[in-house]
Every structure is written in structure tokens, then in C-alpha cells.
Write a protein that holds these residues in place. Sequence first.
Motif, PDB file in Angstrom:
ATOM      1  N   ALA A  17      44.150  51.756  39.332  1.00 15.78           N
ATOM      2  CA  ALA A  17      43.209  50.712  38.926  1.00 15.78           C
ATOM      3  C   ALA A  17      43.095  50.729  37.415  1.00 15.78           C
ATOM      4  CB  ALA A  17      41.840  50.939  39.565  1.00 15.78           C
ATOM      5  N   PRO A  18      42.883  49.566  36.803  1.00 10.40           N
ATOM      6  CA  PRO A  18      42.729  49.518  35.354  1.00 10.40           C
ATOM      7  C   PRO A  18      41.307  49.892  34.959  1.00 10.40           C
ATOM      8  CG  PRO A  18      42.413  47.341  36.247  1.00 10.40           C
ATOM      9  CD  PRO A  18      42.706  48.244  37.424  1.00 10.40           C
ATOM     10  N   ASP A  19      41.097  50.132  33.689  1.00 12.44           N
ATOM     11  CA  ASP A  19      39.739  50.335  33.189  1.00 12.44           C
ATOM     12  C   ASP A  19      38.947  49.027  33.228  1.00 12.44           C
ATOM     13  OD1 ASP A  19      39.953  53.175  32.328  1.00 12.44           O
ATOM     14  OD2 ASP A  19      41.494  52.345  31.017  1.00 12.44           O
ATOM     15  N   CYS A  20      39.653  47.907  33.038  1.00 14.04           N
ATOM     16  CA  CYS A  20      39.016  46.595  33.055  1.00 14.04           C
ATOM     17  C   CYS A  20      39.917  45.610  33.786  1.00 14.04           C
ATOM     18  CB  CYS A  20      38.753  46.102  31.627  1.00 14.04           C
ATOM     19  SG  CYS A  20      38.034  44.440  31.510  1.00 14.04           S
ATOM     20  N   ALA A  21      39.363  44.899  34.750  1.00 10.21           N
ATOM     21  CA  ALA A  21      40.103  43.862  35.474  1.00 10.21           C
ATOM     22  C   ALA A  21      39.465  42.510  35.185  1.00 10.21           C
ATOM     23  CB  ALA A  21      40.097  44.139  36.967  1.00 10.21           C
ATOM     24  N   ILE A  22      40.314  41.516  34.938  1.00 11.46           N
ATOM     25  CA  ILE A  22      39.829  40.181  34.568  1.00 11.46           C
ATOM     26  C   ILE A  22      40.356  39.165  35.574  1.00 11.46           C
ATOM     27  CG2 ILE A  22      39.732  38.418  32.769  1.00 11.46           C
ATOM     28  CD1 ILE A  22      40.387  40.572  30.715  1.00 11.46           C
ATOM     29  N   ALA A  23      39.456  38.497  36.269  1.00  7.21           N
ATOM     30  CA  ALA A  23      39.832  37.426  37.193  1.00  7.21           C
ATOM     31  C   ALA A  23      39.890  36.101  36.443  1.00  7.21           C
ATOM     32  CB  ALA A  23      38.824  37.330  38.330  1.00  7.21           C
ATOM     33  N   ILE A  24      40.958  35.333  36.694  1.00 11.66           N
ATOM     34  CA  ILE A  24      41.140  34.042  36.032  1.00 11.66           C
ATOM     35  C   ILE A  24      41.396  32.980  37.083  1.00 11.66           C
ATOM     36  CG2 ILE A  24      42.494  32.737  34.349  1.00 11.66           C
ATOM     37  CD1 ILE A  24      43.415  35.429  33.165  1.00 11.66           C
ATOM     38  N   ASP A 139      41.288  51.182  27.868  1.00 12.21           N
ATOM     39  CA  ASP A 139      42.670  51.641  27.728  1.00 12.21           C
ATOM     40  C   ASP A 139      43.647  50.722  28.455  1.00 12.21           C
ATOM     41  OD1 ASP A 139      42.071  53.792  26.120  1.00 12.21           O
ATOM     42  OD2 ASP A 139      41.936  55.219  27.777  1.00 12.21           O
ATOM     43  N   THR A 140      43.283  50.318  29.674  1.00  8.81           N
ATOM     44  CA  THR A 140      44.165  49.450  30.463  1.00  8.81           C
ATOM     45  C   THR A 140      43.395  48.225  30.938  1.00  8.81           C
ATOM     46  OG1 THR A 140      43.675  50.754  32.453  1.00  8.81           O
ATOM     47  CG2 THR A 140      45.700  51.286  31.245  1.00  8.81           C
ATOM     48  N   VAL A 141      44.042  47.078  30.829  1.00  2.41           N
ATOM     49  CA  VAL A 141      43.442  45.810  31.242  1.00  2.41           C
ATOM     50  C   VAL A 141      44.431  45.086  32.139  1.00  2.41           C
ATOM     51  CG1 VAL A 141      42.493  43.595  30.471  1.00  2.41           C
ATOM     52  CG2 VAL A 141      42.189  45.647  29.046  1.00  2.41           C
ATOM     53  N   TRP A 142      43.966  44.657  33.310  1.00  2.08           N
ATOM     54  CA  TRP A 142      44.771  43.808  34.190  1.00  2.08           C
ATOM     55  C   TRP A 142      44.151  42.428  34.207  1.00  2.08           C
ATOM     56  CZ3 TRP A 142      45.642  47.156  39.261  1.00  2.08           C
ATOM     57  CH2 TRP A 142      46.448  48.264  38.936  1.00  2.08           C
ATOM     58  N   LEU A 143      44.905  41.437  33.762  1.00  2.00           N
ATOM     59  CA  LEU A 143      44.502  40.040  33.895  1.00  2.00           C
ATOM     60  C   LEU A 143      45.135  39.515  35.176  1.00  2.00           C
ATOM     61  CD1 LEU A 143      45.417  40.503  30.572  1.00  2.00           C
ATOM     62  CD2 LEU A 143      44.009  38.430  30.497  1.00  2.00           C
ATOM     63  N   VAL A 144      44.307  38.992  36.069  1.00  2.00           N
ATOM     64  CA  VAL A 144      44.797  38.590  37.387  1.00  2.00           C
ATOM     65  C   VAL A 144      44.528  37.111  37.602  1.00  2.00           C
ATOM     66  CG1 VAL A 144      44.735  39.027  39.864  1.00  2.00           C
ATOM     67  CG2 VAL A 144      44.318  40.902  38.255  1.00  2.00           C
ATOM     68  N   GLY A 145      45.597  36.337  37.727  1.00  2.00           N
ATOM     69  CA  GLY A 145      45.460  34.925  38.031  1.00  2.00           C
ATOM     70  C   GLY A 145      45.126  34.723  39.501  1.00  2.00           C
ATOM     71  N   SER A 146      44.393  33.668  39.783  1.00  2.00           N
ATOM     72  CA  SER A 146      44.053  33.367  41.179  1.00  2.00           C
ATOM     73  C   SER A 146      45.158  32.593  41.874  1.00  2.00           C
ATOM     74  CB  SER A 146      42.748  32.580  41.238  1.00  2.00           C
ATOM     75  OG  SER A 146      41.693  33.369  40.733  1.00  2.00           O
ATOM     76  N   GLY A 147      45.922  31.815  41.085  1.00  2.00           N
ATOM     77  CA  GLY A 147      46.991  31.023  41.680  1.00  2.00           C
ATOM     78  C   GLY A 147      46.455  30.019  42.674  1.00  2.00           C
ATOM     79  N   TRP A 148      47.316  29.574  43.572  1.00  2.00           N
ATOM     80  CA  TRP A 148      46.906  28.656  44.633  1.00  2.00           C
ATOM     81  C   TRP A 148      47.488  29.151  45.945  1.00  2.00           C
ATOM     82  CZ3 TRP A 148      43.508  24.880  45.546  1.00  2.00           C
ATOM     83  CH2 TRP A 148      43.658  24.153  46.728  1.00  2.00           C
ATOM     84  N   GLU A 149      46.624  29.743  46.765  1.00  2.00           N
ATOM     85  CA  GLU A 149      47.038  30.256  48.071  1.00  2.00           C
ATOM     86  C   GLU A 149      48.291  31.131  47.961  1.00  2.00           C
ATOM     87  OE1 GLU A 149      47.237  26.830  50.630  1.00  2.00           O
ATOM     88  OE2 GLU A 149      45.057  26.742  50.829  1.00  2.00           O
ATOM     89  N   GLY A 150      48.262  32.032  46.989  1.00  2.00           N
ATOM     90  CA  GLY A 150      49.324  33.012  46.839  1.00  2.00           C
ATOM     91  C   GLY A 150      50.469  32.620  45.932  1.00  2.00           C
TER      92      GLY A 150
END
Length: 243
Positions: A17-24, A139-150
Motif C-alpha cells: 500500500a502507498p503512503d498516500c492514495a489518490i482517487a480520480i 514517500d509513495t503516492v498512488w494515483l488511481v483513475g476510476s475509468g469506466w467499468e474497468g
Amino acid sequence: MKLSLFHTPEEVPDQGAPDCAIAIDVLRATSTMAAALAAGAEAIQVFSDIDSLLAVSEAWPSDQRLRAGERGGGKVEGCDLGNSPLDHSAERSGGKRLFMSTTNGTRCLKRIEHAPTVITAALTTRQAVVNFLLNQNPDTVWLVGSGWEGTYSLEDTVCAGAVIHGVIAATGQTFKELVGNDAAIAAVSLYLQWQDQLIDLMHYASHGQRLLRLDNEADLKYCAQIDVLDVVPRQRELGVLGL
């Protein structure tokens, strides 16, 4: 700080897991969340499914809640609102808790909710998110796109690129120093190509075209704005976001 991009929740690694996760979810969940909190919403509680939303929100006083449900771009029956940032104003949303379930964005949040720090990003909040990262310096950041139904979405990727570019511009660091995977570099390239034509990119994006078919260009125009809100929605307890 190392920033990595995952285009959809399905791409997020099962291990670690990252230190910070960002949902987009630019179109439109994370744009709507920022608008709701900027308008004075007390908090936003997110759900993967509508039945859970309706059951949990039933225990909340009716004059202190708003139910926001969206599937396929449209409002879900039994909810007060759909998933539009333009639904929110101080008069409508001030002091109320938003109970929210959407096709993609809330599913993304549920995928990353166990990271130590969870925030959301949109083009409208890009600079606020950059400032948050600079101040927190995870230290670690994950930017996570929501996309469209995968599936991949242009608008989430360009937003991730805008955030990463903002960190690079502020720190003077190089891709080699800051970037954790190839997708992050590609996202910055997309942003640099389209930074002055974001509304055009929204029109090309498949989900933008869905919204246009629903006669909803107003949301596209709103969500294509950059740096217009100084808020960073942050998970304060599991599944609940606030400022």
C-alpha cells in the motif's frame, strides 16, 4: 516522493500500500465531491452499492442528509441527486451529509480506502492537491483513475498528469526522481499535449460523449476547469470524506 499511476481500480496491486492514495474520477464523482465540500457539506459517505446507501442513510435525519446515486450517467430512483457538481450550493448542501454511490468513482475509493492517507483529485482541485502533496511529502503516492467499468479513461489520466506535472514544476525534480511507473510519464505527456484544450479532450473522451448524449455539456464544462477550488477531500474515517 514517488508517484505512480494506475488507470483503473483493477490495476491497483493486491500487495502493499502507498503512503498516500489518490482517487480520480473527473467525470464526475471526485469533481462532485470537491464541489459538495466547497459548498459546505458536512461530509461525504461513499458506497459501492445503492442498497447499502439507502439502508445506512435511513438512520440519518432526513433534513441533514442528501442521497446521491448515479448509474450509467443518470440519477438513481430514490435518491435526491445524481452525480453533478452543479447540484451543490450552500443552500442545498450546507451542513448536510452526502451519501453517495456512483458507477465508478466510489468503487475506486473503496479499492484504496485502507491506505494511511486517502484523498481525491479533480482538475478543479489540481493545485490544492499538489500543495497537499508538497506539504505532506509522502514517500509513495498512488494515483488511481476510476475509468469506466474497468476500462481506461482520458479525463482521469490527464488529471493525474496535471498533478504529477504540478509536483515536478514545484520541486524541479526529474521524472527519474519522482515517477514510479511508465503510466505516470505517459500521463504527463497527455496533460502537456492537452492542457490548453481540456474541454476538447472531454468531448473526445468516451464518457464525455456519454454525457453529451444525455444533454449534459454543462457538467463537462465545469469538470474541465483547472484550479478553481481550494479544497482537498480527505478520508477522515473508513468510507467517509471531509476537509
